[in-house]
Design an enzyme around this catalytic site. Structure first.
Site, PDB file in Angstrom:
ATOM      1  N   ASP A   9     104.482 112.360  96.194  1.00  0.00           N
ATOM      2  CA  ASP A   9     104.060 110.984  96.384  1.00  0.00           C
ATOM      3  C   ASP A   9     103.766 110.789  97.879  1.00  0.00           C
ATOM      4  O   ASP A   9     104.223 111.584  98.712  1.00  0.00           O
ATOM      5  CB  ASP A   9     105.211 110.066  95.940  1.00  0.00           C
ATOM      6  CG  ASP A   9     104.960 108.615  96.287  1.00  0.00           C
ATOM      7  OD1 ASP A   9     103.879 108.108  95.962  1.00  0.00           O
ATOM      8  OD2 ASP A   9     105.858 107.983  96.899  1.00  0.00           O
ATOM      9  N   ASP A  11     103.221 107.115  99.840  1.00  0.00           N
ATOM     10  CA  ASP A  11     103.914 105.945 100.411  1.00  0.00           C
ATOM     11  C   ASP A  11     105.424 106.002 100.226  1.00  0.00           C
ATOM     12  O   ASP A  11     105.915 106.058  99.106  1.00  0.00           O
ATOM     13  CB  ASP A  11     103.412 104.646  99.747  1.00  0.00           C
ATOM     14  CG  ASP A  11     101.964 104.358 100.092  1.00  0.00           C
ATOM     15  OD1 ASP A  11     101.360 105.137 100.847  1.00  0.00           O
ATOM     16  OD2 ASP A  11     101.442 103.339  99.599  1.00  0.00           O
ATOM     17  N   ASP A 217     109.834 108.462  95.598  1.00  0.00           N
ATOM     18  CA  ASP A 217     110.827 107.475  96.045  1.00  0.00           C
ATOM     19  C   ASP A 217     110.983 106.293  95.092  1.00  0.00           C
ATOM     20  O   ASP A 217     111.955 105.554  95.189  1.00  0.00           O
ATOM     21  CB  ASP A 217     110.462 106.931  97.442  1.00  0.00           C
ATOM     22  CG  ASP A 217     109.255 106.016  97.410  1.00  0.00           C
ATOM     23  OD1 ASP A 217     108.267 106.362  96.712  1.00  0.00           O
ATOM     24  OD2 ASP A 217     109.277 104.939  98.042  1.00  0.00           O
TER      25      ASP A 217
HETATM   26 MG   LIG Z   1     106.112 105.782  96.910  1.00  0.00          MG
END
Ligand SMILES: [Mg+2]
Length: 270
Positions: A9, A11, A217
């Site tokens: 991922d 961000d 996240d």
């Molecule tokens: Mg993310």
């Protein structure tokens, strides 16, 4: 030994949650690249946004855009034929999602039907987008160039009419998912996990045995972390982990890029 492939991922994972900076991970990315370990971006970010980070980090590997809507494979990357839906620039594109035009048409008719007033990228000018999503105009422009998803960034997302709007989209094979602040509309088949599995099968054909490693996240990384051999969940600002129930998931003691470096560094000494 199985060849490691990293699916990550962006961000809040490879890049900083607030500043979108990759300063912390840059060195490790470079070393992993030198070691011949592919790093595949797998993010809700668009093709144009990811192109910016690929260039900055000298990444020449395939990438997965808009929450698993499409896989972009650089021409000649694999030395065998595979099925793909279209060619854009120098990429062969495997599409899982629905094209932006169709999504826009469906959103517009759903709004009309349910009388809900909300706005996505295509409804607003760059200045307004820039001020809402708090990105400089250049970055806001990259975010506005969409191929497979639309994000509702302004207006009604709480009324009963909005629930009807979502139901109307669902009737037309689209889903509207909350990403915390905003709501993203995409094809029902868009899925980070499915996209990772698809691309991993191509890597397996190319290299034989592979070890898939996933990093994320947030809730929208769950499908990605579920399908990989080794999943790593980095912390969010405030030092906590997103609530996730996945067997064997490794929770890393580090926020975003800090955690990314901790999780991937062991690959450098093998
Ligand atoms: Mg993310």
């Amino acid at each position: 030994m199985a060849k490691p492939i990293i699916f990550t991922d962006l961000d809040g994972t490879l890049i900083d949650f607030k500043t979108y900076s990759f300063e912390r991970t840059k060195d490790t990315v470079e070393k992993l690249t030198q070691k011949g370990i592919p790093i595949v971006f797998c993010s809700s970010k668009t093709r144009v946004e990811q192109a910016y980070y690929r260039k900055a980090l000298k990444n020449e590997h395939p990438f997965i855009t808009e929450n698993g809507s499409a896989i972009f494979v650089p021409s000649g990357y694999f030395n065998f034929d595979f099925d793909y839906q279209k060619e854009i620039e120098n990429y062969k594109v495997i599409e899982l999602g629905v094209d932006y035009k169709t999504i826009r048409k469906t959103i517009e008719s759903a709004r009309e039907k349910t009388k809900v007033a909300n706005f996505g990228y295509a409804d607003l000018d760059l200045e307004e987008i820039s001020s809402i999503i708090k990105l400089a105009p250049e970055a806001a422009k990259r975010a506005s160039t969409r191929d497979y998803t639309e994000t509702i960034i302004k207006g009604d997302v709480t009324s009963p009419a909005f629930e009807e709007f979502k139901e109307e989209l669902l009737q037309n094979n689209l889903i509207c998912v909350s990403g915390g602040k905003y709501h993203t509309v995409m094809g029902k088949q868009s899925d980070k996990g499915k996209a990772v599995e698809k691309l991993a099968s191509l890597y397996r054909k190319a290299f034989g045995e592979v070890l898939t490693i996933g990093l994320g996240d947030s809730a929208n990384d769950q499908p990605l972390l579920k399908v990989v051999d080794q999943g790593y969940l980095v912390q969010k600002p405030g030092n906590y982990w997103e609530d996730m129930d996945i067997d064997g998931l490794n929770k890393i003691n580090g926020i975003g890029p800090e955690g990314w470096v901790l999780a991937t560094s062991p690959l450098l000494v093998k």
